[in-house]
Design a protein around this motif. Structure first.
Motif, PDB file in Angstrom:
ATOM      1  N   HIS A  11      34.705 -21.503 -27.633  1.00 54.76           N
ATOM      2  CA  HIS A  11      34.485 -20.055 -27.621  1.00 54.76           C
ATOM      3  C   HIS A  11      32.997 -19.744 -27.407  1.00 54.76           C
ATOM      4  N   ALA A  12      32.129 -20.522 -28.036  1.00 53.06           N
ATOM      5  CA  ALA A  12      30.692 -20.296 -27.874  1.00 53.06           C
ATOM      6  C   ALA A  12      30.260 -20.547 -26.433  1.00 53.06           C
ATOM      7  N   PHE A  13      30.802 -21.603 -25.821  1.00 49.66           N
ATOM      8  CA  PHE A  13      30.454 -21.881 -24.430  1.00 49.66           C
ATOM      9  C   PHE A  13      30.930 -20.763 -23.518  1.00 49.66           C
ATOM     10  N   ALA A  14      32.146 -20.275 -23.730  1.00 46.87           N
ATOM     11  CA  ALA A  14      32.677 -19.193 -22.893  1.00 46.87           C
ATOM     12  C   ALA A  14      31.793 -17.952 -22.991  1.00 46.87           C
ATOM     13  N   ALA A  15      31.361 -17.626 -24.200  1.00 45.00           N
ATOM     14  CA  ALA A  15      30.490 -16.459 -24.384  1.00 45.00           C
ATOM     15  C   ALA A  15      29.149 -16.665 -23.690  1.00 45.00           C
ATOM     16  N   LEU A  16      28.589 -17.871 -23.814  1.00 39.50           N
ATOM     17  CA  LEU A  16      27.310 -18.160 -23.188  1.00 39.50           C
ATOM     18  C   LEU A  16      27.437 -18.119 -21.663  1.00 39.50           C
ATOM     19  N   TYR A  17      28.519 -18.663 -21.152  1.00 41.12           N
ATOM     20  CA  TYR A  17      28.731 -18.687 -19.700  1.00 41.12           C
ATOM     21  C   TYR A  17      28.820 -17.272 -19.149  1.00 41.12           C
ATOM     22  N   ARG A  18      29.561 -16.407 -19.836  1.00 38.05           N
ATOM     23  CA  ARG A  18      29.666 -15.015 -19.392  1.00 38.05           C
ATOM     24  C   ARG A  18      28.300 -14.343 -19.394  1.00 38.05           C
ATOM     25  N   ALA A  19      27.517 -14.595 -20.430  1.00 34.24           N
ATOM     26  CA  ALA A  19      26.200 -13.969 -20.534  1.00 34.24           C
ATOM     27  C   ALA A  19      25.271 -14.420 -19.413  1.00 34.24           C
ATOM     28  N   ILE A  20      25.301 -15.703 -19.100  1.00 31.68           N
ATOM     29  CA  ILE A  20      24.409 -16.229 -18.077  1.00 31.68           C
ATOM     30  C   ILE A  20      24.867 -15.819 -16.682  1.00 31.68           C
ATOM     31  N   ALA A  21      26.174 -15.689 -16.491  1.00 28.00           N
ATOM     32  CA  ALA A  21      26.702 -15.335 -15.175  1.00 28.00           C
ATOM     33  C   ALA A  21      26.375 -13.900 -14.786  1.00 28.00           C
ATOM     34  N   GLN A  22      26.013 -13.061 -15.745  1.00 27.69           N
ATOM     35  CA  GLN A  22      25.635 -11.679 -15.446  1.00 27.69           C
ATOM     36  C   GLN A  22      24.284 -11.376 -16.105  1.00 27.69           C
ATOM     37  N   PRO A  23      23.225 -12.095 -15.690  1.00 20.52           N
ATOM     38  CA  PRO A  23      21.939 -12.009 -16.381  1.00 20.52           C
ATOM     39  C   PRO A  23      21.227 -10.673 -16.245  1.00 20.52           C
ATOM     40  N   GLY A  24      21.643  -9.811 -15.293  1.00 21.92           N
ATOM     41  CA  GLY A  24      20.971  -8.540 -15.114  1.00 21.92           C
ATOM     42  C   GLY A  24      21.277  -7.524 -16.187  1.00 21.92           C
ATOM     43  N   MET A  25      22.244  -7.804 -17.037  1.00 23.47           N
ATOM     44  CA  MET A  25      22.644  -6.861 -18.074  1.00 23.47           C
ATOM     45  C   MET A  25      21.932  -7.201 -19.378  1.00 23.47           C
ATOM     46  N   PRO A  26      21.132  -6.281 -19.953  1.00 23.80           N
ATOM     47  CA  PRO A  26      20.384  -6.573 -21.185  1.00 23.80           C
ATOM     48  C   PRO A  26      21.270  -7.067 -22.317  1.00 23.80           C
ATOM     49  N   ALA A  27      22.436  -6.474 -22.487  1.00 28.78           N
ATOM     50  CA  ALA A  27      23.326  -6.907 -23.561  1.00 28.78           C
ATOM     51  C   ALA A  27      23.782  -8.346 -23.353  1.00 28.78           C
ATOM     52  N   ALA A  28      24.037  -8.690 -22.107  1.00 31.30           N
ATOM     53  CA  ALA A  28      24.460 -10.056 -21.804  1.00 31.30           C
ATOM     54  C   ALA A  28      23.337 -11.047 -22.083  1.00 31.30           C
ATOM     55  N   GLN A  29      22.089 -10.660 -21.744  1.00 34.72           N
ATOM     56  CA  GLN A  29      20.959 -11.550 -22.012  1.00 34.72           C
ATOM     57  C   GLN A  29      20.805 -11.793 -23.509  1.00 34.72           C
ATOM     58  N   LEU A  30      20.941 -10.736 -24.300  1.00 36.96           N
ATOM     59  CA  LEU A  30      20.856 -10.882 -25.746  1.00 36.96           C
ATOM     60  C   LEU A  30      21.971 -11.781 -26.264  1.00 36.96           C
ATOM     61  N   ALA A  31      23.176 -11.593 -25.720  1.00 36.06           N
ATOM     62  CA  ALA A  31      24.303 -12.430 -26.139  1.00 36.06           C
ATOM     63  C   ALA A  31      24.020 -13.900 -25.840  1.00 36.06           C
TER      64      ALA A  31
END
Length: 269
Positions: free
Chosen positions: A122-142
């Motif tokens: 689950h942690a990897f999936a969350a990290l992968y989603r965050a990195i795949a959309q790096p332009g979003m501030p919330a995703a970067q924080l995640a």
């Protein structure tokens, strides 16, 4: 455009490469200069690692450390699908330092080449989603919050390290690392290591998992990968990295990474 079976994206601002693959390719023994964390999505594979032979099935996390010799082959002859995040060592080192801020020892390497654990997945999936959309501030924080959580799973109950080789092999390895493009010979390395050629090959293989020549080739291959990523023409990258010619570089590039230097050089993947 991508080579069939592989999609590659370099996010230089984040110090991360994303590789998505669907292939039945068997990879030769090779090394990366980054930390790699990924997941098998479909199928299964067998691979060498710094901790011996391992097998990974769909759902398993896979990881590797910089310089760790590994390979990979599908089980059952079928294609397997996987995705990887390759992190620059500096980024993981910073995360390790942050994790050790409570006074605990600072970790230096990932412990599990294969890990089956729901929370880690689950942690990897969350990290992968965050990195795949790096332009979003919330995703970067995640991503910043999730990376140390994932690393903690990959550091638990760390097994013992492989048997260390002698100081002579370490000196030879340092000589290669200092200047992989230098015209190094086995005789010169053995002289610097104060070992016979046979002793050096045996000790060096115990230390790294590769012979001195194979390790030198890997270091040159990593240099070529850097040069290609920086936009250097392929023929010039091959010559600068110490390869005989572009075809020599390309042959080893495909054998170890699964895609051509030409694909790696294309922008906008």
């Amino acid at each position: 455009m991508n080579e069939p079976g592989f999609r590659i994206r370099r996010l230089s601002g984040l110090g991360v490469e994303i590789v998505e693959a669907d292939s039945d390719r068997s990879f030769a023994r090779h090394i990366h200069e980054q930390f790699g964390i990924g997941q098998i999505l479909q199928g299964a594979q067998r691979s060498a690692s710094g901790r011996g032979q391992v097998q990974a099935q769909a759902g398993d996390l896979i990881s590797l450390n910089p310089g760790e010799v590994h390979d990979g082959a599908p089980l059952g002859g079928n294609a397997r699908r996987w995705r990887m995040l390759y992190f620059e060592p500096e980024r993981i080192a910073q995360a390790f330092a942050d994790m050790a801020s409570d006074g605990s020892p600072t970790p230096s390497e990932l412990a599990y080449p294969v890990l089956r654990k729901r929370q880690a997945s689950h942690a990897f999936a969350a990290l992968y989603r965050a990195i795949a959309q790096p332009g979003m501030p919330a995703a970067q924080l995640a991503g910043e919050q999730t990376l140390p959580v994932l690393l903690a799973h990959l550091l638990e109950q760390r097994p013992g390290k492989p048997l260390a080789a002698g100081n002579g092999a370490s000196r030879a390895k340092a000589l290669i690392d200092d200047d992989p493009m230098a015209p190094l010979t086995l005789a010169l390395l053995a002289e610097q290591a104060q070992l016979s050629r046979f002793q050096l090959v045996r000790a060096f293989s115990r230390l790294t998992g590769l012979t001195p020549h194979a390790y030198l080739l890997q270091r040159r291959l990593l240099k070529a990968r850097q040069l290609v990523a920086a936009g250097l023409p392929l023929a010039e990258a091959a010559a600068t990295a110490g390869f005989a010619d572009q075809s020599h570089m390309s042959r080893h590039f495909v054998r170890c990474f699964g895609f051509t230097p030409g694909l790696y050089a294309r922008p906008g993947r």
